[in-house]
Design a protein around this motif. Structure first.
Motif, mmCIF file in Angstrom:
data_model
loop_
_atom_site.group_PDB
_atom_site.id
_atom_site.type_symbol
_atom_site.label_atom_id
_atom_site.label_comp_id
_atom_site.label_asym_id
_atom_site.label_seq_id
_atom_site.Cartn_x
_atom_site.Cartn_y
_atom_site.Cartn_z
ATOM 1 N N GLU A 5 0.835 -1.212 0.000
ATOM 2 C CA GLU A 5 0.000 0.000 0.000
ATOM 3 C C GLU A 5 0.873 1.267 0.000
ATOM 4 O O GLU A 5 0.662 2.170 -0.778
ATOM 5 C CB GLU A 5 -0.800 0.027 1.309
ATOM 6 C CG GLU A 5 -2.303 -0.203 1.317
ATOM 7 C CD GLU A 5 -3.117 0.129 0.099
ATOM 8 O OE1 GLU A 5 -3.710 1.207 0.113
ATOM 9 O OE2 GLU A 5 -3.193 -0.675 -0.844
ATOM 10 N N THR A 6 1.874 1.253 0.896
ATOM 11 C CA THR A 6 2.729 2.435 1.032
ATOM 12 C C THR A 6 3.488 2.724 -0.251
ATOM 13 O O THR A 6 3.643 3.871 -0.642
ATOM 14 C CB THR A 6 3.770 2.230 2.161
ATOM 15 O OG1 THR A 6 3.452 1.050 2.841
ATOM 16 C CG2 THR A 6 3.828 3.409 3.068
ATOM 17 N N GLN A 7 3.979 1.657 -0.879
ATOM 18 C CA GLN A 7 4.713 1.859 -2.123
ATOM 19 C C GLN A 7 3.812 2.482 -3.187
ATOM 20 O O GLN A 7 4.242 3.335 -3.947
ATOM 21 C CB GLN A 7 5.288 0.535 -2.625
ATOM 22 C CG GLN A 7 6.587 0.186 -1.927
ATOM 23 C CD GLN A 7 7.037 -1.214 -2.249
ATOM 24 O OE1 GLN A 7 6.246 -2.162 -2.155
ATOM 25 N NE2 GLN A 7 8.280 -1.350 -2.633
ATOM 26 N N PHE A 8 2.542 2.026 -3.195
ATOM 27 C CA PHE A 8 1.573 2.609 -4.129
ATOM 28 C C PHE A 8 1.389 4.086 -3.853
ATOM 29 O O PHE A 8 1.439 4.911 -4.750
ATOM 30 C CB PHE A 8 0.206 1.926 -3.989
ATOM 31 C CG PHE A 8 0.105 0.667 -4.796
ATOM 32 C CD1 PHE A 8 0.645 0.609 -6.075
ATOM 33 C CD2 PHE A 8 -0.542 -0.438 -4.298
ATOM 34 C CE1 PHE A 8 0.552 -0.548 -6.823
ATOM 35 C CE2 PHE A 8 -0.641 -1.594 -5.045
ATOM 36 C CZ PHE A 8 -0.098 -1.663 -6.307
ATOM 37 N N ASP A 9 1.193 4.380 -2.583
ATOM 38 C CA ASP A 9 0.973 5.774 -2.185
ATOM 39 C C ASP A 9 2.151 6.628 -2.605
ATOM 40 O O ASP A 9 1.988 7.721 -3.129
ATOM 41 C CB ASP A 9 0.804 5.880 -0.659
ATOM 42 C CG ASP A 9 -0.593 5.487 -0.235
ATOM 43 O OD1 ASP A 9 -1.492 5.550 -1.103
ATOM 44 O OD2 ASP A 9 -0.785 5.117 0.921
ATOM 45 N N ILE A 31 -4.236 7.453 -10.136
ATOM 46 C CA ILE A 31 -2.945 6.841 -10.467
ATOM 47 C C ILE A 31 -2.815 5.523 -9.715
ATOM 48 O O ILE A 31 -2.422 4.492 -10.260
ATOM 49 C CB ILE A 31 -1.780 7.778 -10.078
ATOM 50 C CG1 ILE A 31 -1.920 9.133 -10.769
ATOM 51 C CG2 ILE A 31 -0.435 7.149 -10.396
ATOM 52 C CD1 ILE A 31 -0.993 10.211 -10.235
ATOM 53 N N LYS A 32 -3.174 5.580 -8.441
ATOM 54 C CA LYS A 32 -3.040 4.415 -7.564
ATOM 55 C C LYS A 32 -3.879 3.240 -8.060
ATOM 56 O O LYS A 32 -3.417 2.099 -8.098
ATOM 57 C CB LYS A 32 -3.462 4.828 -6.152
ATOM 58 C CG LYS A 32 -2.938 3.933 -5.083
ATOM 59 C CD LYS A 32 -3.305 4.486 -3.713
ATOM 60 C CE LYS A 32 -3.492 3.348 -2.751
ATOM 61 N NZ LYS A 32 -3.896 3.804 -1.421
ATOM 62 N N THR A 33 -5.108 3.557 -8.449
ATOM 63 C CA THR A 33 -6.006 2.507 -8.936
ATOM 64 C C THR A 33 -5.419 1.833 -10.173
ATOM 65 O O THR A 33 -5.431 0.603 -10.292
ATOM 66 C CB THR A 33 -7.385 3.109 -9.292
ATOM 67 O OG1 THR A 33 -7.793 3.945 -8.203
ATOM 68 C CG2 THR A 33 -8.424 2.043 -9.533
ATOM 69 N N LYS A 34 -4.885 2.660 -11.072
ATOM 70 C CA LYS A 34 -4.310 2.112 -12.311
ATOM 71 C C LYS A 34 -3.071 1.265 -12.026
ATOM 72 O O LYS A 34 -2.897 0.190 -12.605
ATOM 73 C CB LYS A 34 -3.965 3.250 -13.282
ATOM 74 C CG LYS A 34 -5.216 3.878 -13.890
ATOM 75 C CD LYS A 34 -4.882 4.739 -15.081
ATOM 76 C CE LYS A 34 -6.076 5.535 -15.559
ATOM 77 N NZ LYS A 34 -7.228 4.702 -15.949
ATOM 78 N N LEU A 35 -2.241 1.753 -11.133
ATOM 79 C CA LEU A 35 -1.035 1.000 -10.767
ATOM 80 C C LEU A 35 -1.411 -0.355 -10.170
ATOM 81 O O LEU A 35 -0.855 -1.385 -10.524
ATOM 82 C CB LEU A 35 -0.209 1.786 -9.744
ATOM 83 C CG LEU A 35 0.684 2.917 -10.261
ATOM 84 C CD1 LEU A 35 1.349 3.622 -9.085
ATOM 85 C CD2 LEU A 35 1.755 2.382 -11.209
ATOM 86 N N ASP A 36 -2.361 -0.299 -9.278
ATOM 87 C CA ASP A 36 -2.819 -1.500 -8.580
ATOM 88 C C ASP A 36 -3.321 -2.546 -9.568
ATOM 89 O O ASP A 36 -2.973 -3.718 -9.487
ATOM 90 C CB ASP A 36 -3.919 -1.105 -7.590
ATOM 91 C CG ASP A 36 -4.450 -2.319 -6.844
ATOM 92 O OD1 ASP A 36 -3.607 -3.093 -6.346
ATOM 93 O OD2 ASP A 36 -5.689 -2.492 -6.783
#
Ligand SMILES: [Zn+2]
Length: 319
Positions: A5-9, A31-36
């Protein structure tokens, strides 16, 4: 390795910050949603996923790739040139002073300066930047200006860069003078201990960042002056405190050891300076005057009498 989670953030806000520099507001959550999705659902390697997401937004906002990936050199300015909120600038400066901070979101706060003046800076903990040291000079790239109640400051965040330099930058600012009575000496004055790593004042033997450390003794005064119309906070370093109070650091340590209590030093300082009139000279730093010299003020009455005498009998001075 699964991205946490933190890395995504972290990646998301980095990307968001870079787009913001280019004048485009992209939601970190998007951005986070797409990365995930790419990383966890489609098993795309994280680096490639990041590139993909960035490219998606570059296309969407019609920004050339080169512009995004080449770090933009922000304009180097002098401290006194900072007159606008929300501007990215680069400063060549010296860290004049570090203050203690109790806020978790802030890793360092203090004053920096160049030959044009001094300005407050805040380094966010989230920026994960290396610590700066008092008295050292740096090039601070990509810092953002900020204004609050007419006071300017700069913030160091994720897109900022700290480059230490050998040169000792001279700090200059128009000295200011304040005359009045010292009406209060604030807590945190007197004999204190500082963190050997970051120079912050310790609270109950612990540094906000480095935890329990073997502190280094220091002497300082944070006081309030009043000239009858307005109040002014002043800050005295060890040297000025010793000169003003006649209590040296060694003497202060002795007093504290004998009394098994370091507040005796604070009480002694208070008894020596509260209620007396002084003229303090120094540079303005935020709400403080960083005192460079302080002397006891002769009463305004005496002053005006001697002025009257001087104008009435100028020849008397020659005799
Ligand atoms: Zn520390």
């Amino acid at each position: 390795m699964k991205e946490t989670e933190t890395q995504f953030d972290e990646s998301s806000s980095k990307i968001e910050a870079r787009f913001l520099e280019l004048g485009v507001k992209v939601q970190a959550s998007e951005i986070k949603t797409k990365l995930d999705q790419l990383i966890n659902k489609y098993k795309v390697p994280p680096e490639e996923a990041r590139r993909n997401v960035i490219n998606y937004f570059l296309k969407k906002h019609n920004i050339p790739k080169a512009q995004f990936f080449t770090p933009r050199e922000t304009q180097q300015v002098k401290v006194s040139d900072i007159k606008e909120d929300g501007k990215w600038v680069t400063l060549r400066c010296k860290v004049v002073k570090l203050w203690e901070t109790n806020q978790e979101s802030i890793s360092q706060v203090g004053l920096l300066g160049d030959d044009s003046g001094v300005i407050k800076f805040t380094k966010w903990a989230k920026a994960a930047l290396p610590p700066v040291e008092e008295g050292k000079s740096y090039i601070l790239k990509n810092v953002i200006t900020s204004e609050w109640q007419g006071q300017f400051s700069v913030k160091l965040n994720k897109t900022s860069e700290i480059v230490p330099i050998e040169e000792d930058i001279e700090v200059g600012s128009t000295p200011i003078e304040f005359s009045g009575a010292i009406v209060d000496v604030q807590s945190g004055s007197g004999l204190i201990k500082r963190c050997p790593e970051c120079n912050r004042a310790l609270v109950k033997g612990a540094c906000g960042e480095h935890g329990k450390v073997d502190g280094i003794y220091d002497l300082r005064v944070k006081a309030v002056m009043d000239d009858g119309e307005k109040v002014q906070d002043i800050l005295l370093n060890r040297e000025i405190t010793e000169g003003l109070t006649g209590i040296t650091l060694d003497k202060a340590r002795e007093m504290a050891t004998e009394a098994l209590d370091q507040t005796v030093v604070l009480d002694m300082i208070k008894s020596k300076i509260i209620g007396r009139y002084y003229i303090a000279t120094g540079s303005r730093l935020d709400r403080f005057i960083l005192v460079e010299s302080i002397k006891q003020d002769t009463k305004p009455l005496e002053e005006s009498i001697s002025k009257l005498l001087a104008t009435a009998k100028p020849a008397a001075q020659e005799a």
